[in-house]
Design a protein around this motif. Sequence first.
Motif, PDB file in Angstrom:
ATOM      1  N   PHE A  88      41.971  40.924  45.425  1.00 22.52           N
ATOM      2  CA  PHE A  88      40.540  41.227  45.341  1.00 22.52           C
ATOM      3  C   PHE A  88      40.225  42.242  44.237  1.00 22.52           C
ATOM      4  O   PHE A  88      39.052  42.505  43.962  1.00 22.52           O
ATOM      5  CB  PHE A  88      40.036  41.760  46.689  1.00 22.52           C
ATOM      6  CG  PHE A  88      40.053  40.726  47.774  1.00 22.52           C
ATOM      7  CD1 PHE A  88      39.034  39.797  47.893  1.00 22.52           C
ATOM      8  CD2 PHE A  88      41.105  40.670  48.672  1.00 22.52           C
ATOM      9  CE1 PHE A  88      39.053  38.838  48.893  1.00 22.52           C
ATOM     10  CE2 PHE A  88      41.141  39.714  49.675  1.00 22.52           C
ATOM     11  CZ  PHE A  88      40.112  38.796  49.787  1.00 22.52           C
ATOM     12  N   LEU A  89      41.230  42.807  43.612  1.00 18.86           N
ATOM     13  CA  LEU A  89      41.026  43.766  42.534  1.00 18.86           C
ATOM     14  C   LEU A  89      40.997  43.058  41.185  1.00 18.86           C
ATOM     15  O   LEU A  89      41.647  42.021  41.004  1.00 18.86           O
ATOM     16  CB  LEU A  89      42.155  44.800  42.522  1.00 18.86           C
ATOM     17  CG  LEU A  89      42.269  45.754  43.722  1.00 18.86           C
ATOM     18  CD1 LEU A  89      43.501  46.633  43.548  1.00 18.86           C
ATOM     19  CD2 LEU A  89      41.015  46.611  43.841  1.00 18.86           C
ATOM     20  N   PRO A  90      40.264  43.597  40.203  1.00 16.68           N
ATOM     21  CA  PRO A  90      40.435  43.111  38.836  1.00 16.68           C
ATOM     22  C   PRO A  90      41.908  43.213  38.434  1.00 16.68           C
ATOM     23  O   PRO A  90      42.618  44.132  38.868  1.00 16.68           O
ATOM     24  CB  PRO A  90      39.567  44.051  38.007  1.00 16.68           C
ATOM     25  CG  PRO A  90      38.549  44.567  38.974  1.00 16.68           C
ATOM     26  CD  PRO A  90      39.245  44.666  40.291  1.00 16.68           C
ATOM     27  N   ALA A  91      42.373  42.280  37.643  1.00 14.37           N
ATOM     28  CA  ALA A  91      43.804  42.223  37.314  1.00 14.37           C
ATOM     29  C   ALA A  91      44.305  43.541  36.727  1.00 14.37           C
ATOM     30  O   ALA A  91      45.418  43.991  37.046  1.00 14.37           O
ATOM     31  CB  ALA A  91      44.061  41.076  36.338  1.00 14.37           C
ATOM     32  N   LEU A 133      44.084  36.305  41.005  1.00 16.26           N
ATOM     33  CA  LEU A 133      43.878  37.035  39.758  1.00 16.26           C
ATOM     34  C   LEU A 133      42.401  37.012  39.397  1.00 16.26           C
ATOM     35  O   LEU A 133      41.758  35.951  39.448  1.00 16.26           O
ATOM     36  CB  LEU A 133      44.681  36.400  38.618  1.00 16.26           C
ATOM     37  CG  LEU A 133      46.197  36.607  38.609  1.00 16.26           C
ATOM     38  CD1 LEU A 133      46.804  35.855  37.429  1.00 16.26           C
ATOM     39  CD2 LEU A 133      46.544  38.088  38.519  1.00 16.26           C
ATOM     40  N   ARG A 134      41.888  38.177  39.020  1.00 14.17           N
ATOM     41  CA  ARG A 134      40.515  38.291  38.532  1.00 14.17           C
ATOM     42  C   ARG A 134      40.571  38.884  37.121  1.00 14.17           C
ATOM     43  O   ARG A 134      40.738  40.087  36.962  1.00 14.17           O
ATOM     44  CB  ARG A 134      39.675  39.169  39.466  1.00 14.17           C
ATOM     45  CG  ARG A 134      39.558  38.607  40.874  1.00 14.17           C
ATOM     46  CD  ARG A 134      38.835  39.572  41.809  1.00 14.17           C
ATOM     47  NE  ARG A 134      38.788  39.046  43.146  1.00 14.17           N
ATOM     48  CZ  ARG A 134      37.797  38.315  43.654  1.00 14.17           C
ATOM     49  NH1 ARG A 134      36.752  38.033  42.872  1.00 14.17           N
ATOM     50  NH2 ARG A 134      37.828  37.870  44.884  1.00 14.17           N
ATOM     51  N   ILE A 135      40.467  38.019  36.140  1.00 11.50           N
ATOM     52  CA  ILE A 135      40.601  38.432  34.746  1.00 11.50           C
ATOM     53  C   ILE A 135      39.213  38.460  34.120  1.00 11.50           C
ATOM     54  O   ILE A 135      38.524  37.439  34.056  1.00 11.50           O
ATOM     55  CB  ILE A 135      41.523  37.464  33.982  1.00 11.50           C
ATOM     56  CG1 ILE A 135      42.918  37.458  34.628  1.00 11.50           C
ATOM     57  CG2 ILE A 135      41.597  37.833  32.516  1.00 11.50           C
ATOM     58  CD1 ILE A 135      43.840  36.403  34.089  1.00 11.50           C
ATOM     59  N   SER A 136      38.802  39.650  33.655  1.00  9.42           N
ATOM     60  CA  SER A 136      37.435  39.790  33.169  1.00  9.42           C
ATOM     61  C   SER A 136      37.387  40.589  31.877  1.00  9.42           C
ATOM     62  O   SER A 136      38.241  41.435  31.609  1.00  9.42           O
ATOM     63  CB  SER A 136      36.557  40.470  34.233  1.00  9.42           C
ATOM     64  OG  SER A 136      37.027  41.772  34.500  1.00  9.42           O
ATOM     65  N   CYS A 137      36.370  40.285  31.103  1.00  8.43           N
ATOM     66  CA  CYS A 137      36.082  41.023  29.875  1.00  8.43           C
ATOM     67  C   CYS A 137      34.584  40.900  29.660  1.00  8.43           C
ATOM     68  O   CYS A 137      34.071  39.819  29.367  1.00  8.43           O
ATOM     69  CB  CYS A 137      36.843  40.429  28.692  1.00  8.43           C
ATOM     70  SG  CYS A 137      36.468  41.223  27.120  1.00  8.43           S
ATOM     71  N   ASN A 138      33.858  41.987  29.864  1.00 11.71           N
ATOM     72  CA  ASN A 138      32.409  41.926  29.739  1.00 11.71           C
ATOM     73  C   ASN A 138      31.869  43.215  29.157  1.00 11.71           C
ATOM     74  O   ASN A 138      32.609  44.152  28.874  1.00 11.71           O
ATOM     75  CB  ASN A 138      31.765  41.626  31.101  1.00 11.71           C
ATOM     76  CG  ASN A 138      32.189  42.620  32.160  1.00 11.71           C
ATOM     77  OD1 ASN A 138      31.993  43.812  32.004  1.00 11.71           O
ATOM     78  ND2 ASN A 138      32.775  42.117  33.244  1.00 11.71           N
ATOM     79  N   ASP A 171      46.752  31.528  44.820  1.00 10.96           N
ATOM     80  CA  ASP A 171      45.714  30.852  45.602  1.00 10.96           C
ATOM     81  C   ASP A 171      44.433  30.725  44.788  1.00 10.96           C
ATOM     82  O   ASP A 171      43.802  29.670  44.770  1.00 10.96           O
ATOM     83  CB  ASP A 171      45.432  31.621  46.899  1.00 10.96           C
ATOM     84  CG  ASP A 171      46.518  31.428  47.935  1.00 10.96           C
ATOM     85  OD1 ASP A 171      47.208  30.401  47.881  1.00 10.96           O
ATOM     86  OD2 ASP A 171      46.681  32.308  48.796  1.00 10.96           O
ATOM     87  N   THR A 172      44.056  31.827  44.130  1.00 16.11           N
ATOM     88  CA  THR A 172      42.804  31.841  43.377  1.00 16.11           C
ATOM     89  C   THR A 172      43.005  32.473  42.004  1.00 16.11           C
ATOM     90  O   THR A 172      43.858  33.338  41.825  1.00 16.11           O
ATOM     91  CB  THR A 172      41.716  32.652  44.120  1.00 16.11           C
ATOM     92  OG1 THR A 172      42.115  34.016  44.209  1.00 16.11           O
ATOM     93  CG2 THR A 172      41.479  32.099  45.510  1.00 16.11           C
ATOM     94  N   CYS A 173      42.197  32.034  41.051  1.00 17.52           N
ATOM     95  CA  CYS A 173      42.170  32.672  39.733  1.00 17.52           C
ATOM     96  C   CYS A 173      40.750  32.578  39.191  1.00 17.52           C
ATOM     97  O   CYS A 173      40.139  31.501  39.184  1.00 17.52           O
ATOM     98  CB  CYS A 173      43.149  32.005  38.770  1.00 17.52           C
ATOM     99  SG  CYS A 173      43.223  32.848  37.157  1.00 17.52           S
ATOM    100  N   GLN A 174      40.249  33.710  38.749  1.00 18.48           N
ATOM    101  CA  GLN A 174      38.881  33.796  38.252  1.00 18.48           C
ATOM    102  C   GLN A 174      38.882  34.373  36.841  1.00 18.48           C
ATOM    103  O   GLN A 174      39.333  35.486  36.620  1.00 18.48           O
ATOM    104  CB  GLN A 174      38.057  34.671  39.194  1.00 18.48           C
ATOM    105  CG  GLN A 174      36.592  34.823  38.822  1.00 18.48           C
ATOM    106  CD  GLN A 174      35.875  35.755  39.776  1.00 18.48           C
ATOM    107  OE1 GLN A 174      35.962  36.978  39.665  1.00 18.48           O
ATOM    108  NE2 GLN A 174      35.187  35.168  40.744  1.00 18.48           N
TER     109      GLN A 174
END
Length: 418
Positions: free
Chosen positions: A37-40, A63-68, A96-99
């Motif tokens: 649930f945390l950003p990567a 995985l929560r991979i973000s760049c904003n 299970d999940t990747c965002q």
Amino acid sequence: MPPRRKAGKGRRAAPLGGGRVSIDVLPDEVLHHVLSFLPAQEAVRTCVLALRWRHLWRYATGLRISCNAENEAVSAKKLRNFVDHLFLLRGGSPLDTCQFTLLHINDDNDDMCKIHLWIRHVLLCRVRVLSLDIRFNMDCWRTRFYMDDLPLVSQHLKRLELSALHLNQSFVDFSSCPALEVIQIKECDILDLDRISSRSLKSLSITGYCGFNEDHRIHVYAPNLVSLWLEVFYGRVPFLDRMPSLVEAVVRIDGMDGDFCHHADSGDCEDKDCPGCYGVDGDTGCVLLQSLSEAQSLVLISDTKMFIFRRDLKCCPIFSNLKALSLNEYWCVPDDFSALTCILEHSPVLEKLTLQLFSKGPKSNVQMKGSPDPTERSNVISEHLKTVEIKCEVVDAKVLNVLKFLNKLGIYSYRFQF
């Protein structure tokens, strides 16, 4: 596999003093889930907490991979280095999940190639839920991130969420995704598509300002679909193939261009040069209603200028399972109420009818509920119909006209709610 410890996998630490319990008492498997649930970037930083946490992030189930814009410390180049090392150290640990939420990225071919490789990598990690929201900087000439020409291949992918992308025909070839059950497409360009096809699909949502083609209809083939949400704001309404398992559907047509004609309400102006009525080769038969005829719940909304529902009504099917129907003012124009009459005549088991009249949204200032009089019920309506609900902003002449028509069907005794 995670490194083994002498105390065994899932070792519990002693509670802290004062009766407090530390997160370290949780088994590794639970911590892997919590880290998802945390950003990567934050998940990786937990490696400095303690010796036990050194490798936990490598086996996070998501995985929560973000760049904003809000994350100024992460430039596109730094993100690329981080994600490359992240995948290298994780190896093939299952996901299970990747965002991917990559906003305001530069229009750089190397970066785009990298992103495509990342997507293929997580598919190899047996990801079950994949979410892609990738957008260029506002000053880039491209409006959408172009997906590559390779089809998706995964035996494990169950849910796919796509936002602000340009989709091509190869990418939406889901024949190699036999477990795929849910697809959400939002604000994407789908101009180049001829077909969206999946035998395993159970839920399909196409919403937001997706761009459909003006010169041909996209075919949607999903024979096992249970739930459909379709919004058309630009271009031609897609052609729906048979959906025998359909339970619920929402279809909203507020399109510009596409299925619109200045001269005829039903798409038959007889002008062979009319791009609205005759702009699609071989465009005959039902586009929507035939495939929606097995549903138990339907919401059908359209701008009054669009003709596709009225054209479909010429060969209107029987809605043999339909119990709940919600319509807007489109079905009450013109004043002869022919469209509303037709669909009511073809809904033999209908129990609830909702009319959302001249309102911008589902919430209205005025709500009225009526019911048919069993002794004066018209043959037009179902003998099972129990409730007719009318929602509007104000009871004006147009709404009163609808109420008069319903009165002729034996529907009255309204209860008002403001």
